[in-house]
Scaffold this motif. Structure first.
Motif, PDB file in Angstrom:
ATOM      1  N   TYR A  48       0.644  -1.066  -0.170  1.00 39.79           N
ATOM      2  CA  TYR A  48       0.064  -0.094  -0.189  1.00 39.79           C
ATOM      3  C   TYR A  48       0.968   1.472  -0.039  1.00 39.79           C
ATOM      4  CZ  TYR A  48      -3.723  -3.242   1.498  1.00 39.79           C
ATOM      5  OH  TYR A  48      -4.466  -4.409   1.351  1.00 39.79           O
ATOM      6  N   ASN A  55       1.181   3.672  -3.493  1.00 33.77           N
ATOM      7  CA  ASN A  55       0.689   4.890  -3.369  1.00 33.77           C
ATOM      8  C   ASN A  55       1.409   6.050  -3.497  1.00 33.77           C
ATOM      9  OD1 ASN A  55      -1.929   3.473  -2.969  1.00 33.77           O
ATOM     10  ND2 ASN A  55      -2.157   3.692  -0.897  1.00 33.77           N
ATOM     11  N   TRP A  99     -10.990   2.849  -4.106  1.00 32.27           N
ATOM     12  CA  TRP A  99      -9.536   3.601  -4.000  1.00 32.27           C
ATOM     13  C   TRP A  99      -9.419   4.739  -5.039  1.00 32.27           C
ATOM     14  CZ3 TRP A  99      -5.998   3.236  -7.694  1.00 32.27           C
ATOM     15  CH2 TRP A  99      -4.335   3.772  -7.119  1.00 32.27           C
ATOM     16  N   THR A 109     -11.235   2.822   2.381  1.00 30.43           N
ATOM     17  CA  THR A 109     -11.871   3.144   1.394  1.00 30.43           C
ATOM     18  C   THR A 109     -13.013   1.930   1.361  1.00 30.43           C
ATOM     19  OG1 THR A 109     -10.318   1.563   0.230  1.00 30.43           O
ATOM     20  CG2 THR A 109     -10.060   4.087  -0.022  1.00 30.43           C
ATOM     21  N   ASP A 162      -5.511   1.382   2.805  1.00 33.67           N
ATOM     22  CA  ASP A 162      -5.775   1.415   1.413  1.00 33.67           C
ATOM     23  C   ASP A 162      -5.105   2.629   1.012  1.00 33.67           C
ATOM     24  OD1 ASP A 162      -6.829  -0.830   0.836  1.00 33.67           O
ATOM     25  OD2 ASP A 162      -8.831   0.008   0.472  1.00 33.67           O
ATOM     26  N   LEU A 163      -4.964   3.841   1.844  1.00 30.15           N
ATOM     27  CA  LEU A 163      -4.639   5.018   1.413  1.00 30.15           C
ATOM     28  C   LEU A 163      -2.960   5.447   2.220  1.00 30.15           C
ATOM     29  CD1 LEU A 163      -7.947   6.849   0.999  1.00 30.15           C
ATOM     30  CD2 LEU A 163      -6.476   5.510  -0.697  1.00 30.15           C
TER      31      LEU A 163
END
Length: 311
Positions: A79, A83, A163, A251, A258-259
């Motif tokens: 992740y 990202n 996402w 998300t 996720d972020l």
């Protein structure tokens, strides 16, 4: 006489050098050392020994608990790093190009240039959390963005969104907040371009777009290099956007990672994820990995700049 002058110069530089050693050089060295410590205890400054496993654990190739496959940590490699790379390589080129176009446009409207420069600079002095709250309102279910495009009810940053939509808002936020500083640097560089180049191009009946492309851009290439390098560094260290917009990364499936960004991962390891134990050795290893990535990309940019930048 020369030795005496050198002694005075070092004396004048001493306060700055001491501060750099205390707050820059020493923390870097200390972080590097901690990244090789097993079970580092921040309160006592002790550990159970030297190990390379911290890097393997951070990169998801070594089990935190030997023999337990479920103990593999994938947050960083799955992740945080992807990202961060997406945010950096999407937002930096777009923001640099937009800032450059705006600065060149302002350079052609000298009558109100100062006024518009002030307007464009305002986001730079605005609190990032406040900007995040405004973006959260704009991209809410009934926010301005949905109303403008007739897509009321579409979720962008709320729990349950995808996402991709969340990343779109993050990238937009980063681009918008990054523009003021870049515009200021480019505008300063454009004002230093000698008027005689514009006059010569005008005598030759050169179109303005060609003057900007063939004359102006090479003249401000040092500023473009500076902005590009600092923008990539800032992109790799992105953290404020996630905090300002989401507070936590989540998300569709409520996944807290996720972020994630690399810096977000580092802070979580320092604080202790979910109230767990602080793992400064993992945070230090993640910080060293980030440092190596930034250093490598900066070297690449500097090598490319040798043939592209004109001083």
């Amino acid at each position: 006489m020369e030795r005496k002058t050198n002694w005075k110069a070092w004396l004048y530089l001493a306060p700055a050098l001491i501060l750099i050693m205390l707050f820059t050089i020493f923390p870097i060295i200390n972080t590097f050392v901690i990244s090789f410590m097993r079970d580092y205890n921040y309160a006592t400054g002790t550990s159970s020994g030297f190990t390379f496993d911290n890097y393997g654990i951070v990169l998801g190739i070594v089990e935190r608990v030997p023999g337990d496959p479920n103990s593999v940590m994938t947050e960083f490699i799955r992740y945080a790093l992807p990202n961060t790379l997406i945010i950096t390589f999407v937002t930096v080129p777009i923001s640099v190009i937009i800032a450059l176009l705006i600065a060149i446009g302002l350079n052609h409207i000298k009558a109100v240039r100062s006024f518009f420069q002030t307007i464009f600079f305002l986001p730079y002095v605005t609190n990032t959390i406040a900007v995040g709250m405004v973006f959260a309102l704009i991209f809410s279910n009934t926010g301005l963005f949905n109303r403008l495009f007739g897509i009321e009810g579409t979720q962008w940053i709320q729990l349950g969104t995808s996402w991709g939509r969340s990343m779109f808002v993050i990238c937009l936020y980063v681009i918008w907040t990054a523009l003021p500083f870049k515009i200021l640097i480019f505008a300063s560089g454009l004002q230093n371009v000698d008027q005689q180049y514009y006059d010569a191009a005008r005598i030759d009946a050169t179109p303005k777009w060609k003057t900007d492309l063939k004359i102006v851009l090479p003249m401000i290439s040092p500023q473009i290099l500076y902005v590009s390098v600092t923008s990539f560094i800032s992109g790799f260290k992105e953290y404020n956007a996630i905090v300002g917009l989401f507070n936590r990364g989540y998300t569709t499936d409520g996944n807290l990672h996720d972020l994630y960004t690399v810096v977000y991962y580092i802070y979580d390891q320092i604080q202790g994820v979910g109230g767990g134990r602080q793992r400064l050795e993992y945070a230090a290893a993640g910080a060293v990995v980030l440092f190596v990535i930034i250093f490598a990309f900066t070297l690449v940019q500097m090598q490319v700049a040798k043939k592209r930048v004109h001083y």
